[in-house]
Scaffold this active site. Structure first.
Site, PDB file in Angstrom:
ATOM      1  CB  THR A  33      -0.894  -0.008   1.262  1.00 43.30           C
ATOM      2  OG1 THR A  33      -1.980  -0.917   1.073  1.00 43.30           O
ATOM      3  CG2 THR A  33      -1.498   1.343   1.596  1.00 43.30           C
ATOM      4  CB  VAL A  62     -13.849  -3.149   0.704  1.00 39.50           C
ATOM      5  CG1 VAL A  62     -13.424  -1.751   1.145  1.00 39.50           C
ATOM      6  CG2 VAL A  62     -14.752  -3.079  -0.528  1.00 39.50           C
ATOM      7  CG  ASP A  77      -6.399  -1.232   5.876  1.00 37.40           C
ATOM      8  OD1 ASP A  77      -6.203  -1.965   4.877  1.00 37.40           O
ATOM      9  OD2 ASP A  77      -5.483  -0.593   6.415  1.00 37.40           O
ATOM     10  CB  THR A  97       0.771  -0.325   4.915  1.00 37.20           C
ATOM     11  OG1 THR A  97       1.110  -1.532   4.199  1.00 37.20           O
ATOM     12  CG2 THR A  97       1.945   0.026   5.815  1.00 37.20           C
ATOM     13  N   GLY A  98      -0.928  -2.952   5.824  1.00 40.11           N
ATOM     14  CA  GLY A  98      -0.830  -4.244   6.491  1.00 40.11           C
ATOM     15  C   GLY A  98      -2.027  -5.101   6.126  1.00 40.11           C
ATOM     16  CD  GLN A  99      -1.756 -10.426   7.796  1.00 39.56           C
ATOM     17  OE1 GLN A  99      -2.688 -10.956   8.398  1.00 39.56           O
ATOM     18  NE2 GLN A  99      -0.526 -10.876   7.870  1.00 39.56           N
ATOM     19  N   GLY A 100      -5.270  -5.898   5.836  1.00 42.01           N
ATOM     20  CA  GLY A 100      -6.365  -4.954   5.980  1.00 42.01           C
ATOM     21  C   GLY A 100      -7.500  -5.393   6.884  1.00 42.01           C
TER      22      GLY A 100
HETATM   23  N1  ASP Z   1      -3.944  -2.776   3.846  1.00 45.41           N
HETATM   24  C1  ASP Z   1      -3.990  -3.182   2.476  1.00 45.41           C
HETATM   25  C2  ASP Z   1      -5.212  -4.003   2.247  1.00 45.41           C
HETATM   26  O1  ASP Z   1      -5.515  -4.825   3.074  1.00 45.41           O
HETATM   27  C3  ASP Z   1      -2.781  -3.948   2.064  1.00 45.41           C
HETATM   28  C4  ASP Z   1      -1.467  -3.446   2.624  1.00 45.41           C
HETATM   29  O2  ASP Z   1      -1.400  -2.374   3.155  1.00 45.41           O
HETATM   30  O3  ASP Z   1      -0.464  -4.130   2.540  1.00 45.41           O
HETATM   31  O4  ASP Z   1      -5.853  -3.863   1.239  1.00 45.41           O
END
Ligand code: ASP
Length: 307
Positions: A176, A205, A207, A227-230
């Site tokens: 992200t 969808v 985060d 950013t991360g596992q949404g």
């Molecule tokens: N947060 C983003 C999503 O889950 C992915 C990411 O930030 O790595 O869509």
């Protein structure tokens, strides 16, 4: 009990105008070829400079975060705009959100068409009565004066290969981009943009486009881009949690960020990170993943890092 992955955190004291960006927490610096890391570092630097130039000219935090995110969306190195992660069907579905510290916000989800999804999110904020639009029509995007591209613009060979090599969404191959800024007037803004997670179902969808989950800004407290596992950032309303800890919990920024990542992300078995800035210009960049593309400029030049 499995120990929590340690949160790596950079904390810069309050000062004047400040910009901090990320290019996603889904990077393992140990397995990143040096040519890719050089290209990503150059793009991070360009993005920091684009935002900083606006702040140095006395421009608004909102303009600065949009300028930085556009640079990152245009770079194939990151999962946003061109180079977005692909759904299980091989398509790119773009999500983006902008928020100004006075609570104005706009977002798009599952979009295809805008070269810069962050500008589509800003158009929703400034040119419609809505906050979040799913699959905005090309006619509407064109009417709003946005530069349009065909769906293949977003798709790179590297992302196609990544999809082929990914057997499940649960491998969480993600990323992200995002930015937060504090301008000379002490106002803050945040912007975040993503293609989501490789092999996600069409229509998922995360985060990023959800106010309070992946993106938040309040001129009284903090601007945050995650950013991360949404799914975990949605379940924990992570960006708003940082604001709530500052506003009602009386916590300092670094403690609020560290505890939020630990409790709402790490303790639930996920990884990710965020960048945050307060109206006083205090900056935090933090993550519990192996790395996070990131950069900042608090007035002493652009600094970037990956590991
Ligand atoms: N947060 C983003 C999503 O889950 C992915 C990411 O930030 O790595 O869509």
């Amino acid at each position: 009990m499995t120990p929590l992955p340690p949160v790596q955190l950079t904390h810069l004291p309050a000062g004047g105008p400040a910009i901090a960006i990320h290019g996603g927490a889904g990077v393992d610096p140990a397995s990143l070829p040096s040519v890719q890391s050089a290209a990503a570092t150059a793009a991070l630097e360009a993005a920091v400079r684009a935002g900083r130039a606006i702040l140095d000219d006395g421009g608004a935090a909102l303009d600065a975060v949009c300028a930085s995110v556009r640079v990152l969306e245009d770079s194939e190195c990151f999962n946003a705009g061109r180079g977005a992660a692909l759904t299980i069907e091989g398509t790119a579905e773009l999500d983006a959100c902008v928020m100004a510290g006075d609570s104005r916000s706009g977002a798009v989800t599952c979009a295809s068409g805008p070269r810069n999804p962050v500008m589509a999110a800003r158009a929703v904020m400034e040119r419609s009565d809505h906050v979040l639009m799913a699959m905005p029509s090309l006619a509407l995007l064109e009417q709003w004066g946005l530069e349009l591209v065909t769906p293949d613009y977003y798709v790179t060979e590297a992302r196609r290969r990544m999809l082929e090599e990914t057997s499940s969404f649960l491998e969480y191959r993600h990323g992200t981009v995002g930015a937060v800024a504090r301008d000379a007037s002490g106002l803050v803004a945040a912007a975040t943009s993503t293609g989501g997670i490789t092999a996600q179902l069409p229509g998922r969808v995360g985060d990023t486009p959800l106010v309070g989950c992946g993106t938040w800004a309040d001129d009284a407290t903090v601007a945050v881009s995650c950013t991360g596992q949404g799914e975990l950032f949605v379940r924990g309303a992570v960006a708003h949690e940082i604001h709530a800890r500052l506003r009602w919990g009386g916590q300092g920024l670094a403690t609020a960020v560290r505890e939020t990542i630990d409790e709402l992300v790490g303790a639930r078995g996920a990884d990710g990170g965020l960048v945050a800035v307060t109206p006083a210009g205090e900056v935090v960049l933090a993550f519990n993943s192996p790395g996070m593309y990131r950069g900042y400029d608090v007035g002493a030049g652009a600094v970037t890092a990956i590991a």
